[in-house]
Scaffold this active site. Structure first.
Site, PDB file in Angstrom:
ATOM      1  N   SER A 239      50.344  10.113  -7.874  1.00 14.16           N
ATOM      2  CA  SER A 239      49.597  11.117  -8.623  1.00 14.16           C
ATOM      3  C   SER A 239      48.405  11.571  -7.791  1.00 14.16           C
ATOM      4  O   SER A 239      48.174  11.083  -6.685  1.00 14.16           O
ATOM      5  CB  SER A 239      49.118  10.535  -9.951  1.00 14.16           C
ATOM      6  OG  SER A 239      48.072   9.622  -9.693  1.00 14.16           O
ATOM      7  N   LYS A 240      47.658  12.493  -8.368  1.00 14.08           N
ATOM      8  CA  LYS A 240      46.540  13.098  -7.632  1.00 14.08           C
ATOM      9  C   LYS A 240      45.575  12.058  -7.086  1.00 14.08           C
ATOM     10  O   LYS A 240      44.983  12.239  -6.040  1.00 14.08           O
ATOM     11  CB  LYS A 240      45.780  14.056  -8.531  1.00 14.08           C
ATOM     12  CG  LYS A 240      46.553  15.310  -8.802  1.00 14.08           C
ATOM     13  CD  LYS A 240      45.610  16.490  -8.996  1.00 14.08           C
ATOM     14  CE  LYS A 240      46.380  17.768  -9.253  1.00 14.08           C
ATOM     15  NZ  LYS A 240      46.979  17.799 -10.588  1.00 14.08           N
ATOM     16  N   ARG A 241      45.436  10.968  -7.830  1.00 14.52           N
ATOM     17  CA  ARG A 241      44.416  10.033  -7.363  1.00 14.52           C
ATOM     18  C   ARG A 241      44.818   9.300  -6.079  1.00 14.52           C
ATOM     19  O   ARG A 241      44.017   8.603  -5.481  1.00 14.52           O
ATOM     20  CB  ARG A 241      43.995   9.071  -8.488  1.00 14.52           C
ATOM     21  CG  ARG A 241      44.930   8.009  -8.793  1.00 14.52           C
ATOM     22  CD  ARG A 241      44.635   7.302 -10.091  1.00 14.52           C
ATOM     23  NE  ARG A 241      45.854   6.654 -10.458  1.00 14.52           N
ATOM     24  CZ  ARG A 241      46.317   5.576  -9.876  1.00 14.52           C
ATOM     25  NH1 ARG A 241      45.632   4.996  -8.918  1.00 14.52           N
ATOM     26  NH2 ARG A 241      47.464   5.056 -10.241  1.00 14.52           N
ATOM     27  N   HIS A 242      46.045   9.504  -5.622  1.00 13.02           N
ATOM     28  CA  HIS A 242      46.426   8.942  -4.332  1.00 13.02           C
ATOM     29  C   HIS A 242      46.036   9.863  -3.170  1.00 13.02           C
ATOM     30  O   HIS A 242      46.535   9.712  -2.058  1.00 13.02           O
ATOM     31  CB  HIS A 242      47.932   8.675  -4.279  1.00 13.02           C
ATOM     32  CG  HIS A 242      48.363   7.596  -5.210  1.00 13.02           C
ATOM     33  ND1 HIS A 242      48.920   7.862  -6.429  1.00 13.02           N
ATOM     34  CD2 HIS A 242      48.268   6.259  -5.117  1.00 13.02           C
ATOM     35  CE1 HIS A 242      49.185   6.725  -7.034  1.00 13.02           C
ATOM     36  NE2 HIS A 242      48.794   5.741  -6.263  1.00 13.02           N
ATOM     37  N   GLY A 243      45.172  10.805  -3.440  1.00 19.37           N
ATOM     38  CA  GLY A 243      44.751  11.714  -2.363  1.00 19.37           C
ATOM     39  C   GLY A 243      45.606  12.957  -2.388  1.00 19.37           C
ATOM     40  O   GLY A 243      46.014  13.411  -3.450  1.00 19.37           O
TER      41      GLY A 243
END
Ligand code: GLU
Length: 467
Positions: A239-243
């Site tokens: 998801s987005k929080r993985h960069g």
């Protein structure tokens, strides 16, 4: 049989890595089979679909060099066709209007949950022939078979079977008159002659409904291939929080499309333990049976490694195209005032990890930099450095050819003459020319910067540090 695959994104956000992998696998399979690849934009959800998202999908596909043979088709341009198919289904009694109120549906749901049942529409309006006021809102539902099973042999998941009793009469047209995803996708895949549906496994539960619809329409059922999801470095769903997860973000971060493509092909597909594939190899080797069943984990380090590999091994003219894009992004539009970008690539491919970094480092060869790097100045500009810069300026001015080897030799002679190590000559010159202490060999650096610029910058440094 002509193999035809498609990529059918919903333009509700940017093209992310998972979508790009789906596109790549569909594209590769079509190319492997000598078939056709279709791009279809599934934009029926008008509230969530946006033009910037459509543009980003198309830009990403072009950047990744995943060319399509047909399309882009837009579902919003096919409403007449959907209407026609819905009318036919209604006329044949294979679909029906449902006037159930929200309250009724909610109550039904609650009762089913209380009784420990899976919530599903109870078919109340199936055989309701009562008169309805034309203004009364309704949806249109597909009459799903009551009995038996619906099964398919997924190319990845194997045999998948659902009981029809578990499926309900799903909505094919909303109360605002727009058709739904599960309906449009079937009509489109049928009309477009799609033979292989390759998509994320978040759609597995839709497939039995869609198969029942194909059958009701008398349409051939395509082969299905549901790809396992991609997990982040930490094992959670990517998801987005993985960069960076949007394809264009990878471009902005300085990755080459070839690196990302090579990275993506290995996310859920393998050929022995080979890691590096040219596009031709991928096309030749790609088959659906080599797709892995288990989820694949995203590994940024591996992507970085591939990027470094492609930066070093791809023709510098190709890498230079991407470098120019980054230089433009940094506000540099006139490249005529500096070196050929291919020469930058040749000198920097081994020294930088991304094109973004390369562009930042190369900027000084095209336009003046403002400040000297403080740490570099502290370390390399010492007593005596200005004298060396002055000496170098005179020796360089006297050269009648601007060649890296000649420059290197001249500066080595200077170092000997002044009885200092090469570092005390090369480093202050690097600081003067690039503002930093890191650049290719000093002769190469000076060739990249060009004679005029080098002489002007040494003069500038003498004035700056000599004051
Ligand atoms: N539009 C769907 C999505 O973006 C894909 C549909 C399909 O591939 O069948 O998830």
């Amino acid at each position: 049989m002509l193999v035809k695959t498609r990529f059918a994104p919903s333009p509700t956000g940017f093209l992310h890595v998972g979508g790009a992998r789906t596109a790549l696998f569909s594209w590769l399979y079509a190319r492997h089979c000598g078939g056709k690849f279709v791009l279809r934009i599934e934009d029926t959800d008008r509230e969530r679909s946006t033009q910037p998202a459509i543009d980003a999908i198309i830009d990403s596909m072009k950047w990744l060099n995943l060319n399509w043979d047909e399309g882009p088709y837009y579902q919003t341009k096919r409403f007449d066709r959907y209407r026609e198919v819905i009318d036919k289904l209604l006329a044949e009694g294979k679909a029906y209007k449902c006037y159930c109120s929200k309250e009724r549906l909610e109550k039904m749901r609650e009762d089913q949950m209380k009784a420990g049942l899976k919530p599903r529409y109870d078919g109340h309006c199936r055989d309701d022939h009562s008169e309805h006021d034309p203004s009364e809102p309704y949806v249109i539902r597909f009459r799903n078979p009551d009995d038996g099973t619906v099964a398919f042999d997924d190319m990845v998941k194997g045999h998948v079977e659902f009981k029809n009793s578990e499926l309900d009469d799903f909505i094919i047209q909303r109360s605002d008159g727009t058709p739904t995803y599960n309906f449009c996708v079937v009509v489109d895949d049928w009309d477009m002659g799609i033979t292989h549906v390759i998509r994320g496994d978040d759609h597995v539960n839709n497939t039995p409904r869609q198969i029942n619809l194909y059958k009701a329409l008398g349409a051939p059922v395509p082969v299905f291939c549901h790809l396992a999801m991609i997990l982040g470095d930490d094992g959670a769903k990517l998801s987005k929080r993985h960069g960076a997860v949007s394809v264009m973000q990878y471009r902005e971060d300085g990755y080459l499309p070839e690196a990302l493509i090579n990275y993506l092909v290995r996310l859920g597909w393998s050929h022995g333990d080979q890691e590096i594939f040219t596009r031709e190899e991928m096309i030749n080797l790609f088959t659906l049976d080599a797709i892995t069943k288990s989820a694949s984990g995203f590994n940024t380090k591996k992507l970085d490694w591939l990027n470094a590999h492609y930066m070093k091994t791809m023709p510098s003219s190709e890498v230079a195209k991407e470098l120019v894009w980054h230089l433009n992004r940094l506000g540099l539009t006139d490249l005529s005032q500096g070196p050929n970008p291919e020469d930058v690539v040749k000198n920097y491919a081994e020294r930088t990890h991304t094109l973004k970094e390369m562009a930042q480092k190369a900027l000084c060869y095209y336009q003046d930099f403002e400040d000297y790097d403080k740490a570099a100045v502290k370390k390399w500009i010492k007593d005596g450095s200005v004298d060396i810069l002055k000496d170098a300026l005179e020796s360089l001015k006297a050269l009648d050819s601007w060649d890296a080897l000649v420059i290197d030799k001249t500066l080595e002679d200077l170092a000997k003459r002044c009885e200092v190590g090469m570092g005390k000559v090369g480093q202050p010159l690097r600081v003067a020319i690039t503002g930093t202490a890191m650049s290719p060999g000093i002769g190469d650096t000076m060739v990249l910067a060009g004679r005029e610029r080098v002489l002007a910058r040494i003069e500038r440094a003498i004035a700056h540090f000599g004051a």
